[in-house]
Design an enzyme around this catalytic site. Structure first.
Site, PDB file in Angstrom:
ATOM      1  N   ARG A   1       0.843  -1.219   0.000  1.00  0.00           N
ATOM      2  CA  ARG A   1       0.000   0.000   0.000  1.00  0.00           C
ATOM      3  C   ARG A   1       0.870   1.258   0.000  1.00  0.00           C
ATOM      4  O   ARG A   1       0.595   2.224   0.716  1.00  0.00           O
ATOM      5  CB  ARG A   1      -0.944   0.030   1.213  1.00  0.00           C
ATOM      6  CG  ARG A   1      -1.882  -1.117   1.305  1.00  0.00           C
ATOM      7  CD  ARG A   1      -2.898  -1.143   0.151  1.00  0.00           C
ATOM      8  NE  ARG A   1      -3.850  -2.223   0.358  1.00  0.00           N
ATOM      9  CZ  ARG A   1      -3.628  -3.474  -0.023  1.00  0.00           C
ATOM     10  NH1 ARG A   1      -2.518  -3.809  -0.676  1.00  0.00           N
ATOM     11  NH2 ARG A   1      -4.535  -4.408   0.196  1.00  0.00           N
TER      12      ARG A   1
ATOM     13  N   SER B   1     -10.677  -0.634   3.706  1.00  0.00           N
ATOM     14  CA  SER B   1      -9.820  -0.877   4.880  1.00  0.00           C
ATOM     15  C   SER B   1      -9.220   0.443   5.338  1.00  0.00           C
ATOM     16  O   SER B   1      -8.555   1.118   4.560  1.00  0.00           O
ATOM     17  CB  SER B   1      -8.675  -1.815   4.508  1.00  0.00           C
ATOM     18  OG  SER B   1      -9.197  -3.009   4.005  1.00  0.00           O
TER      19      SER B   1
ATOM     20  N   GLU C   1      -4.381   3.490   6.234  1.00  0.00           N
ATOM     21  CA  GLU C   1      -4.133   3.276   4.806  1.00  0.00           C
ATOM     22  C   GLU C   1      -4.761   4.452   4.039  1.00  0.00           C
ATOM     23  O   GLU C   1      -4.259   4.892   3.010  1.00  0.00           O
ATOM     24  CB  GLU C   1      -4.786   1.952   4.392  1.00  0.00           C
ATOM     25  CG  GLU C   1      -4.721   1.682   2.900  1.00  0.00           C
ATOM     26  CD  GLU C   1      -5.481   0.432   2.485  1.00  0.00           C
ATOM     27  OE1 GLU C   1      -5.381  -0.612   3.170  1.00  0.00           O
ATOM     28  OE2 GLU C   1      -6.177   0.503   1.463  1.00  0.00           O
TER      29      GLU C   1
HETATM   30  C1  LIG Z   1     -15.496  -0.531  -0.360  1.00  0.00           C
HETATM   31  C2  LIG Z   1     -14.041  -0.264  -0.650  1.00  0.00           C
HETATM   32  C3  LIG Z   1     -13.181  -1.337  -0.876  1.00  0.00           C
HETATM   33  C4  LIG Z   1     -11.822  -1.112  -1.138  1.00  0.00           C
HETATM   34  N1  LIG Z   1     -11.009  -2.183  -1.385  1.00  0.00           N
HETATM   35  C5  LIG Z   1      -9.695  -1.992  -1.644  1.00  0.00           C
HETATM   36  C6  LIG Z   1      -8.837  -3.110  -1.915  1.00  0.00           C
HETATM   37  O1  LIG Z   1      -9.268  -4.253  -1.955  1.00  0.00           O
HETATM   38  N2  LIG Z   1      -7.531  -2.860  -2.153  1.00  0.00           N
HETATM   39  C7  LIG Z   1      -7.026  -1.591  -2.157  1.00  0.00           C
HETATM   40  O2  LIG Z   1      -5.818  -1.452  -2.386  1.00  0.00           O
HETATM   41  N3  LIG Z   1      -7.811  -0.516  -1.924  1.00  0.00           N
HETATM   42  C8  LIG Z   1      -9.127  -0.682  -1.676  1.00  0.00           C
HETATM   43  N4  LIG Z   1      -9.940   0.400  -1.420  1.00  0.00           N
HETATM   44  C9  LIG Z   1      -9.366   1.749  -1.448  1.00  0.00           C
HETATM   45  C10 LIG Z   1      -9.520   2.450  -2.818  1.00  0.00           C
HETATM   46  O3  LIG Z   1     -10.410   1.769  -3.622  1.00  0.00           O
HETATM   47  C11 LIG Z   1      -8.174   2.575  -3.549  1.00  0.00           C
HETATM   48  O4  LIG Z   1      -7.219   3.200  -2.751  1.00  0.00           O
HETATM   49  C12 LIG Z   1      -8.321   3.342  -4.873  1.00  0.00           C
HETATM   50  O5  LIG Z   1      -7.131   3.238  -5.589  1.00  0.00           O
HETATM   51  C13 LIG Z   1      -8.676   4.810  -4.642  1.00  0.00           C
HETATM   52  O6  LIG Z   1      -9.056   5.365  -5.882  1.00  0.00           O
HETATM   53  P1  LIG Z   1      -9.777   6.773  -5.968  1.00  0.00           P
HETATM   54  O7  LIG Z   1      -9.836   7.132  -7.404  1.00  0.00           O
HETATM   55  O8  LIG Z   1     -11.068   6.719  -5.254  1.00  0.00           O
HETATM   56  O9  LIG Z   1      -8.720   7.691  -5.199  1.00  0.00           O
HETATM   57  P2  LIG Z   1      -9.006   8.978  -4.317  1.00  0.00           P
HETATM   58  O10 LIG Z   1      -9.597   8.566  -3.016  1.00  0.00           O
HETATM   59  O11 LIG Z   1      -9.727   9.994  -5.100  1.00  0.00           O
HETATM   60  O12 LIG Z   1      -7.503   9.462  -4.078  1.00  0.00           O
HETATM   61  C14 LIG Z   1      -6.621   8.702  -3.279  1.00  0.00           C
HETATM   62  C15 LIG Z   1      -5.252   9.393  -3.260  1.00  0.00           C
HETATM   63  O13 LIG Z   1      -4.648   9.338  -4.541  1.00  0.00           O
HETATM   64  C16 LIG Z   1      -4.419  10.641  -5.070  1.00  0.00           C
HETATM   65  N5  LIG Z   1      -4.748  10.595  -6.488  1.00  0.00           N
HETATM   66  C17 LIG Z   1      -5.903  10.165  -7.041  1.00  0.00           C
HETATM   67  N6  LIG Z   1      -5.833  10.218  -8.377  1.00  0.00           N
HETATM   68  C18 LIG Z   1      -4.610  10.699  -8.686  1.00  0.00           C
HETATM   69  C19 LIG Z   1      -3.944  10.996  -9.925  1.00  0.00           C
HETATM   70  N7  LIG Z   1      -4.533  10.828 -11.120  1.00  0.00           N
HETATM   71  N8  LIG Z   1      -2.681  11.499  -9.868  1.00  0.00           N
HETATM   72  C20 LIG Z   1      -2.077  11.706  -8.674  1.00  0.00           C
HETATM   73  N9  LIG Z   1      -2.650  11.452  -7.476  1.00  0.00           N
HETATM   74  C21 LIG Z   1      -3.915  10.940  -7.486  1.00  0.00           C
HETATM   75  C22 LIG Z   1      -5.324  11.553  -4.271  1.00  0.00           C
HETATM   76  O14 LIG Z   1      -4.822  12.886  -4.232  1.00  0.00           O
HETATM   77  C23 LIG Z   1      -5.338  10.877  -2.913  1.00  0.00           C
HETATM   78  O15 LIG Z   1      -4.187  11.232  -2.178  1.00  0.00           O
HETATM   79  C24 LIG Z   1     -11.313   0.206  -1.169  1.00  0.00           C
HETATM   80  C25 LIG Z   1     -12.188   1.302  -0.942  1.00  0.00           C
HETATM   81  C26 LIG Z   1     -13.537   1.063  -0.698  1.00  0.00           C
HETATM   82  C27 LIG Z   1     -14.468   2.224  -0.475  1.00  0.00           C
END
Ligand SMILES: Cc1cc2nc3c(=O)[nH]c(=O)nc-3n(C[C@H](O)[C@H](O)[C@H](O)COP(=O)(O)OP(=O)(O)OC[C@H]3O[C@@H](n4cnc5c(N)ncnc54)[C@H](O)[C@@H]3O)c2cc1C
Length: 363
Positions: free
Chosen positions: A188, A262, A359
């Site tokens: 992570r 998580s 995380e």
């Molecule tokens: C129900 C649920 C289940 C999940 N299961 C998992 C799992 O199994 N495994 C796992 O690893 N994660 C999991 N996650 C966490 C999440 O899905 C991941 O971390 C995902 O990659 C976040 O994507 P996002 O577009 O929503 O990011 P955001 O929440 O919008 O951003 C997260 C971070 O990344 C940065 N960011 C986003 N896009 C960019 C970009 N284009 N360039 C630079 N920085 C950027 C943001 O500034 C922020 O710091 C889960 C979340 C939920 C709600």
């Protein structure tokens, strides 16, 4: 466009160029970010815009440079807890599209623009029978966020299929290609959470898939589910569908119960330290860590043993079916969520002497 930007910065022409292209980008003021996060907790951003074309991204960068304000990128908002007003420009990424870059007899390279849903990229691969990413199906969020924390699920991490990414420097507008060795992927973790935190906009990610993939079935209850369905040799698409079903049955849907997946990482300690703790807690669960001679302890188990599973504190609590998930049961404030994070961390530390780190990005 990059050359255009370079000239713009060199000669200080951005305010002027900005005025010319302003018609394309709608920058709003004082926008509440709550609806843009899956936890449904948020504060206001001084400025906010949605980019669906790369030209708009460059205009947004120019706008922030002109106003001397910071930039924050938002994808699906599924890995953030916003705790205070953001004094700069929030760029909501909606750059969409998936395409095949290259194909050989054995492999396929697929690129997605960073605002594309991660699962849309995985589905693009599995429906063609190209394997490697199927265990990551249904991880919420965008392609661009996947490398930030090196998403992982069911025994596979992004790094296992990652080929390269294209990033834009948020200060200079210059493009940079990152190969796997440039990303310092860990559990992570990546260079984008550390040395380059907030420095780049990830614009596109290329993954390398196999046309003769080896399926990863020995994780969680994949085998049980295969047996239940009477499937001996699943296809890639069948495996992706099983992963989706398992996830659906275990994880709360953020649209119904706001959450960010998580909330904490599994703590990783040396094998020697684990042996010592195990003397007091013989039932303590563990699995191999990411480094030699290290052990990971499931944070969910620690949180449950510390008495937090299913217990509510006002509108927040750890989910009754999975103690690692912090849930907003309705109307929770950032203050209440932050207090819950601290309460759980303190409770685990008091019982086990172990620190658990979030995380989720607390901003
Ligand atoms: C129900 C649920 C289940 C999940 N299961 C998992 C799992 O199994 N495994 C796992 O690893 N994660 C999991 N996650 C966490 C999440 O899905 C991941 O971390 C995902 O990659 C976040 O994507 P996002 O577009 O929503 O990011 P955001 O929440 O919008 O951003 C997260 C971070 O990344 C940065 N960011 C986003 N896009 C960019 C970009 N284009 N360039 C630079 N920085 C950027 C943001 O500034 C922020 O710091 C889960 C979340 C939920 C709600």
């Amino acid at each position: 466009m990059v050359a255009f930007l370079d000239i713009g910065y060199k000669y200080g022409l951005f305010p002027y160029f900005g005025a010319i292209i302003k018609a394309m980008l709608n920058i709003k003021k004082q926008i509440n970010l709550k609806p843009y996060t899956t936890l449904k907790i948020g504060s206001k951003a001084a400025y906010f815009c949605v980019v669906s074309q790369e030209e708009e991204l460059f205009e947004a960068i120019a706008f922030a440079k002109d106003k001397k304000i910071p930039i924050m990128i938002l994808g699906g908002g599924s890995n953030v807890l916003m705790t205070k007003p953001f004094p700069g420009l929030v760029i909501k990424n909606e750059l969409k599209g998936v395409s095949v870059v290259k194909e050989t007899e054995a492999s396929a390279w697929v690129e997605a623009r960073s605002g594309e849903w991660w699962s849309a990229l995985v589905y693009f691969a599995v429906e063609r029978g190209w394997g490697g990413a199927e265990n990551l199906y249904y991880v919420p969020g965008t392609v661009g966020a996947a490398p930030i924390q090196n998403i992982g699920a069911y025994g596979v991490e992004l790094k296992d299929v990652f080929y390269s990414l294209r990033a834009i420097d948020l200060k200079t507008g210059r493009e940079k290609i990152f190969k796997i060795n440039d990303c310092a992927f860990g559990y992570r973790d990546s260079v984008f959470k550390n040395r380059f935190k907030g420095k780049y906009f990830v614009a596109g990610v290329t993954i390398k898939l196999s046309k003769q993939p080896r399926l990863h079935l020995d994780y969680g209850n994949i085998r049980d589910e295969l047996e239940r369905l009477g499937i001996k040799k699943p296809s890639i698409i069948e495996l992706a569908d099983i992963i989706r079903k398992i996830r659906d049955s275990k994880l709360p849907n953020p649209a119904v119960l706001p959450n960010a997946g998580s909330f904490f990482k599994n703590p990783e300690i040396s094998a020697a330290a684990f042996k010592k703790i195990q003397k007091s807690f013989p039932d303590m669960k563990s699995f191999p860590g990411s480094k030699p001679n290290s052990i990971k302890i499931p944070a969910a188990w620690l949180i449950e043993q510390a008495g937090f599973k299913g217990k509510r504190f006002g509108p927040v609590g750890m989910y009754e079916k999975q103690a690692l998930i912090l849930v907003n049961y309705g109307g929770a404030t950032a203050k209440q969520a932050v207090a819950q994070v601290k309460r759980v961390q303190d409770g685990v530390y008091k019982k086990f002497g172990l620190k658990i780190e979030p995380e989720v990005n607390i901003i």
